[in-house]
Design an enzyme around this catalytic site. Sequence first.
Site, PDB file in Angstrom:
ATOM      1  N   ARG A 111       5.307  12.589  23.239  1.00 38.55           N
ATOM      2  CA  ARG A 111       6.229  12.942  22.206  1.00 38.55           C
ATOM      3  C   ARG A 111       7.539  13.620  22.513  1.00 38.55           C
ATOM      4  NH1 ARG A 111       4.543  15.286  16.710  1.00 38.55           N
ATOM      5  NH2 ARG A 111       3.955  17.089  17.711  1.00 38.55           N
ATOM      6  N   ASP A 112       7.738  13.746  23.756  1.00 45.35           N
ATOM      7  CA  ASP A 112       9.063  14.381  24.167  1.00 45.35           C
ATOM      8  C   ASP A 112       9.561  13.953  25.448  1.00 45.35           C
ATOM      9  OD1 ASP A 112      11.110  16.183  24.047  1.00 45.35           O
ATOM     10  OD2 ASP A 112       9.881  17.887  24.821  1.00 45.35           O
ATOM     11  N   ILE A 113       9.510  12.493  25.708  1.00 46.31           N
ATOM     12  CA  ILE A 113      10.145  12.119  26.809  1.00 46.31           C
ATOM     13  C   ILE A 113      11.614  11.944  26.771  1.00 46.31           C
ATOM     14  CG2 ILE A 113      10.359   9.800  28.049  1.00 46.31           C
ATOM     15  CD1 ILE A 113       7.535   9.075  26.948  1.00 46.31           C
TER      16      ILE A 113
END
Length: 333
Positions: A111-113
């Site tokens: 969820r935080d690439i």
Amino acid sequence: MSMDYKILKKFNNSTTLIYIGNEIRIVKEITAADVLIYRKLKNIENDNLSAVYDVVENGGKIYAVAEYVQGETIEEYIRKNGPADEKTVIRVAKAICSGLDVLHKNDIVHRDISANNIIINQNNIKLIDFGISRIYKTEKGRDTQILGTQGYAAPEQFGFKQSSPRSDIYSIGVLMNYMLTGKFPYEELYYGNLSNVINKCIEIDEAIRYQSVNQLKSVLANKKFMSGIYAVPGFRSNKLYKKIIATVYYIAAVFMCFTLPWDDQMHIPSFKHFICWFLIGLFTLIIPVFLIFNYCNWSDRLMKNASRQNKIIIRIFAAVLCYIIAFIIPSPM
């Protein structure tokens, strides 16, 4: 923590760099809700994921002890070197897909690439920071928290649907576009070999995106999509000035190749004609490819301290100079 340690640096209120035993580690304070994810991560080993070594409780707080990955972030790499070439982007994207494949098989969505959460060095590429990762639950309708780095987060992360492995695929598409242009897709969409791949990754409807990171990785490993005009240096980006220069010098190169001085009696090229041909090719094809079109980042490496505007001016000047030299060569030959 049970072992003596020395604080080397505090990144923020929740994340600290420490020296413990003979190793440097990252210690991050986590919530009770994150314990399950980090315990799962503790059992995962992958060359493209920063390792989680332990989950410990100390003074009523819970901490995750993770690997400290040396190198520079993709953000730092782009800021220093300028937009990357497609070969580098493909290498990074494939590495991230390999790491995500293991996470997704364990029902974890990162969820935080983003460019700040990927470390690149001479030996490897690693995805870091699982701070907002979550466990994917098939029966759940939407995320309870709206989280993710602005610009990279998929639409469903803003409360419309539940984040899924395809949310990470969306972020990979944004990352590839950012690495190639230095901008997000809504600012400037990349136009070249990877444009179709990027467009499919960042589809608003997740059902149209690649359905797994393995599928995306297979496409990236397939060289067939790198074909046609977009495979030609100078036409692999959406930069108009590059296309203009490319068109001019390719036409000039073809023209000069067909107007070389041939031996009128033998009707075959002599040794001096071969030398002439080689020099013309050098100044119309080889040098411009490396300098003007920034092939393999050679141009940016040579002019890393120059502004973007100055780089363009220097490239155009180099092109003109190459053409002048190439037109002069046949005269004395």
